[in-house]
Design a protein around this motif. Sequence first.
Motif, PDB file in Angstrom:
ATOM      1  N   LYS A   1      13.799  -6.957   1.057  1.00 51.85           N
ATOM      2  CA  LYS A   1      12.638  -7.831   0.984  1.00 51.85           C
ATOM      3  C   LYS A   1      11.392  -7.050   0.556  1.00 51.85           C
ATOM      4  O   LYS A   1      10.615  -7.518  -0.277  1.00 51.85           O
ATOM      5  CB  LYS A   1      12.410  -8.474   2.354  1.00 51.85           C
ATOM      6  N   VAL A   2      11.256  -5.861   1.133  1.00 47.46           N
ATOM      7  CA  VAL A   2      10.091  -5.031   0.803  1.00 47.46           C
ATOM      8  C   VAL A   2      10.121  -4.629  -0.674  1.00 47.46           C
ATOM      9  O   VAL A   2       9.085  -4.608  -1.341  1.00 47.46           O
ATOM     10  CB  VAL A   2      10.030  -3.795   1.744  1.00 47.46           C
ATOM     11  N   LEU A   3      11.311  -4.351  -1.198  1.00 45.30           N
ATOM     12  CA  LEU A   3      11.442  -4.025  -2.621  1.00 45.30           C
ATOM     13  C   LEU A   3      10.968  -5.193  -3.488  1.00 45.30           C
ATOM     14  O   LEU A   3      10.351  -5.014  -4.528  1.00 45.30           O
ATOM     15  CB  LEU A   3      12.900  -3.728  -2.955  1.00 45.30           C
ATOM     16  N   GLU A   4      11.259  -6.373  -2.998  1.00 36.14           N
ATOM     17  CA  GLU A   4      10.932  -7.589  -3.725  1.00 36.14           C
ATOM     18  C   GLU A   4       9.435  -7.914  -3.697  1.00 36.14           C
ATOM     19  O   GLU A   4       8.810  -8.115  -4.734  1.00 36.14           O
ATOM     20  CB  GLU A   4      11.673  -8.746  -3.063  1.00 36.14           C
ATOM     21  N   VAL A   5       8.882  -7.992  -2.477  1.00 37.67           N
ATOM     22  CA  VAL A   5       7.500  -8.488  -2.353  1.00 37.67           C
ATOM     23  C   VAL A   5       6.484  -7.425  -1.902  1.00 37.67           C
ATOM     24  O   VAL A   5       5.287  -7.696  -1.872  1.00 37.67           O
ATOM     25  CB  VAL A   5       7.423  -9.683  -1.359  1.00 37.67           C
ATOM     26  N   GLY A   6       6.955  -6.244  -1.546  1.00 32.69           N
ATOM     27  CA  GLY A   6       6.064  -5.203  -1.016  1.00 32.69           C
ATOM     28  C   GLY A   6       5.948  -5.313   0.488  1.00 32.69           C
ATOM     29  O   GLY A   6       6.178  -6.381   1.061  1.00 32.69           O
ATOM     30  N   CYS A   7       5.609  -4.187   1.110  1.00 34.38           N
ATOM     31  CA  CYS A   7       5.577  -4.137   2.575  1.00 34.38           C
ATOM     32  C   CYS A   7       4.422  -4.983   3.126  1.00 34.38           C
ATOM     33  O   CYS A   7       4.572  -5.672   4.134  1.00 34.38           O
ATOM     34  CB  CYS A   7       5.468  -2.696   3.031  1.00 34.38           C
ATOM     35  N   TYR A   8       3.272  -4.920   2.445  1.00 34.93           N
ATOM     36  CA  TYR A   8       2.095  -5.652   2.934  1.00 34.93           C
ATOM     37  C   TYR A   8       2.390  -7.147   3.049  1.00 34.93           C
ATOM     38  O   TYR A   8       2.121  -7.779   4.063  1.00 34.93           O
ATOM     39  CB  TYR A   8       0.900  -5.420   1.995  1.00 34.93           C
ATOM     40  N   GLU A   9       3.014  -7.686   1.999  1.00 32.19           N
ATOM     41  CA  GLU A   9       3.330  -9.110   1.987  1.00 32.19           C
ATOM     42  C   GLU A   9       4.393  -9.447   3.045  1.00 32.19           C
ATOM     43  O   GLU A   9       4.278 -10.443   3.762  1.00 32.19           O
ATOM     44  CB  GLU A   9       3.809  -9.494   0.582  1.00 32.19           C
ATOM     45  N   ALA A  10       5.387  -8.582   3.165  1.00 29.37           N
ATOM     46  CA  ALA A  10       6.468  -8.810   4.138  1.00 29.37           C
ATOM     47  C   ALA A  10       5.918  -8.806   5.570  1.00 29.37           C
ATOM     48  O   ALA A  10       6.277  -9.654   6.393  1.00 29.37           O
ATOM     49  CB  ALA A  10       7.553  -7.760   3.990  1.00 29.37           C
ATOM     50  N   ILE A  11       5.019  -7.853   5.841  1.00 29.15           N
ATOM     51  CA  ILE A  11       4.412  -7.783   7.183  1.00 29.15           C
ATOM     52  C   ILE A  11       3.496  -9.001   7.407  1.00 29.15           C
ATOM     53  O   ILE A  11       3.505  -9.592   8.480  1.00 29.15           O
ATOM     54  CB  ILE A  11       3.622  -6.456   7.370  1.00 29.15           C
TER      55      ILE A  11
ATOM     56  N   LYS B   1      -2.070  -6.709  14.621  1.00 27.35           N
ATOM     57  CA  LYS B   1      -2.221  -7.250  13.272  1.00 27.35           C
ATOM     58  C   LYS B   1      -2.840  -6.243  12.295  1.00 27.35           C
ATOM     59  O   LYS B   1      -2.240  -5.889  11.289  1.00 27.35           O
ATOM     60  CB  LYS B   1      -3.083  -8.513  13.371  1.00 27.35           C
ATOM     61  N   GLU B   2      -4.054  -5.795  12.634  1.00 29.06           N
ATOM     62  CA  GLU B   2      -4.764  -4.920  11.685  1.00 29.06           C
ATOM     63  C   GLU B   2      -4.046  -3.605  11.446  1.00 29.06           C
ATOM     64  O   GLU B   2      -3.879  -3.169  10.307  1.00 29.06           O
ATOM     65  CB  GLU B   2      -6.182  -4.649  12.196  1.00 29.06           C
ATOM     66  N   GLU B   3      -3.610  -2.987  12.550  1.00 26.04           N
ATOM     67  CA  GLU B   3      -2.916  -1.692  12.436  1.00 26.04           C
ATOM     68  C   GLU B   3      -1.655  -1.838  11.604  1.00 26.04           C
ATOM     69  O   GLU B   3      -1.336  -0.983  10.773  1.00 26.04           O
ATOM     70  CB  GLU B   3      -2.544  -1.133  13.810  1.00 26.04           C
ATOM     71  N   ALA B   4      -0.919  -2.936  11.829  1.00 32.03           N
ATOM     72  CA  ALA B   4       0.350  -3.132  11.120  1.00 32.03           C
ATOM     73  C   ALA B   4       0.105  -3.319   9.619  1.00 32.03           C
ATOM     74  O   ALA B   4       0.811  -2.736   8.795  1.00 32.03           O
ATOM     75  CB  ALA B   4       1.087  -4.334  11.695  1.00 32.03           C
ATOM     76  N   LEU B   5      -0.919  -4.100   9.280  1.00 29.29           N
ATOM     77  CA  LEU B   5      -1.225  -4.322   7.867  1.00 29.29           C
ATOM     78  C   LEU B   5      -1.694  -3.034   7.183  1.00 29.29           C
ATOM     79  O   LEU B   5      -1.350  -2.752   6.041  1.00 29.29           O
ATOM     80  CB  LEU B   5      -2.284  -5.416   7.717  1.00 29.29           C
ATOM     81  N   LYS B   6      -2.458  -2.231   7.940  1.00 31.68           N
ATOM     82  CA  LYS B   6      -2.938  -0.951   7.407  1.00 31.68           C
ATOM     83  C   LYS B   6      -1.758  -0.030   7.093  1.00 31.68           C
ATOM     84  O   LYS B   6      -1.698   0.601   6.046  1.00 31.68           O
ATOM     85  CB  LYS B   6      -3.877  -0.303   8.435  1.00 31.68           C
ATOM     86  N   LYS B   7      -0.819   0.011   8.030  1.00 29.94           N
ATOM     87  CA  LYS B   7       0.380   0.847   7.838  1.00 29.94           C
ATOM     88  C   LYS B   7       1.213   0.345   6.662  1.00 29.94           C
ATOM     89  O   LYS B   7       1.765   1.138   5.892  1.00 29.94           O
ATOM     90  CB  LYS B   7       1.242   0.844   9.110  1.00 29.94           C
ATOM     91  N   ALA B   8       1.298  -0.988   6.537  1.00 32.71           N
ATOM     92  CA  ALA B   8       2.079  -1.573   5.440  1.00 32.71           C
ATOM     93  C   ALA B   8       1.464  -1.172   4.095  1.00 32.71           C
ATOM     94  O   ALA B   8       2.176  -0.846   3.138  1.00 32.71           O
ATOM     95  CB  ALA B   8       2.113  -3.086   5.582  1.00 32.71           C
TER      96      ALA B   8
END
Lengths: 458, 92
Positions: A9-19, A39-46
């Motif tokens: 999924k991450v390959l397809e849409v990217g980690c940010y979008e998947a998260i 939320k914020e920390e997870a998106l930052k890491k993505a």
Amino acid sequence: MKIAEWREKVLEVGCYEAISEMLKRIEKSKLNAYITVCKEEALKKAEEFDKGKLKGKLAGIPVAVKDNISTKGILTTCASKMLSNYKPVFDAHVVERLKEEGAIIIGKTNMDEFGMGTTTETSYYGVVRNPYDLNRVAGGSSGGSGAALVNDECVLSLGTDTGGSIRCPASFCGVYGLKPTYGLVSRYGLIPYANSLEQIGPMATCVEDLALLLEVISGKDERDSTNAGRCFSFSRVENKYKIGVIKEMSCNEDVMEKYEETLSELRKFYDIEYVSLQSMKFALAAYYVIAMSEASSNLARYDGVRYGYTIEKLESWRKFSSKVRAEGFGEEVKRRIMLGSYALSAGYYGKYYLKALKARTLIIEDFKRAFEKFDLLIAPTMPTVAFKIGELKDPLTMYLADVNTVPANLAGLPAMSIPIGFVNKLPVGLQAIANYFNENMLLNFAYDLERLNIAKVC
Amino acid sequence: MVEIKDVYHVAELANIEISDKEAEKFRVEFEKILEYFDVLDEVPDVRPTYHVVTLYNVFREDKPGRCLTQEEVLLNTQHKEEGFFRGPKVVE
């Protein structure tokens, strides 16, 4: 969702979008699996992952962490009013390891208050609902960690197991959960309930993912004096195990039907015999006496001064702290602290606590004898399928639900719950117990069952 | 038999204030739970197990490491004064 599926999924849409999608799912969810969503920390890491900056065995994988495991700067409540404002100033060893391997901590999962329960109904934040039937519990105490996995609200999760708290929700939610050998995973940063019994362990939707998470969190840590200093690594071995079916561990009719069906499947591939462990009749009482005694001592730290719930007015010490504790602890926690104080008090120590420790010796010796003959021991993880919310009205009835899971904690043995299918659309788990530090055998057995389609998620 | 005064006694040991209503509820529950624990009376006299790990004398280098700062330690309390915790009066 498995790691492999997540990576696709991450390959397809990217980690940010998947998260982002996962966060939306959590927001809409009816399960109440999380107390805090990062939320914020997870998106930052993505974002970091998408830029190629996040490396490691778990790079970009969203992991849910039970809320009794310390996370620096992130609310860690133990699902208690007592710690509803507590932000640790350090990470638990397992959280450090997750971060070192690039994992994304997606949130802190709901649980029974301080791990004291089998249904998450003792949580200050409300019950976790079962993904297969919203009117039923997800199991406890690591209920949020189990439910979140099923509904794709995380890919991996950490639970803790003092008397079955990983295996019970794994069984009720139909996922894999493993309680490691006592000492394999550092307890540094785990907010204690009963130190001599509890371990942090992995939960996942397939065996490979479970093994990988155990690899990451196991290992040497000087800050936990009971840490065995061992590292776990999974290696595939094909073997015809000699399996003992524990006679004394039973279940109700519904679960028995599925269990016996699984046993007859297993007989086609393995050498199976019944084994009797007579000390099991002492296990539940011994477990509760020890757990409550240790809890009464461990939870003495909550006095309203250094951290946690407090009241404004500093009266005399006795008045102040007994009021703080009356207001900050829930009913089950009070019950266990009080019974623990009773079991350790003058005149009763010999009758309860010391007897429980002696029963512990008998249980260990029984297991030792069994492992001279068998590679693995099996039993139903739980005697029933997931309870209806509010079904267990009386504390002792709830304690009795742990009868098959507590022996492994008393002996310190590794044990896991393997999903073996459904009864009336509700999941059933098979418990497998191995000898000390034989997690590799447990995982290989589960891996075989997965390949043979005896073990299945969904 | 658990008496109501036993419940108040353990509540005091546990340092938890309880109401009369709670005390009666706990009394009934404790009686049932303790009766279940009586199965332990049958446990034969063997050596007790305090801990399942057999680790002896685990040594490490005595090197100073990082400690929490005074600021960090006080981060989770509202009872503080001049860099110290402020506690309730211990002696009446």
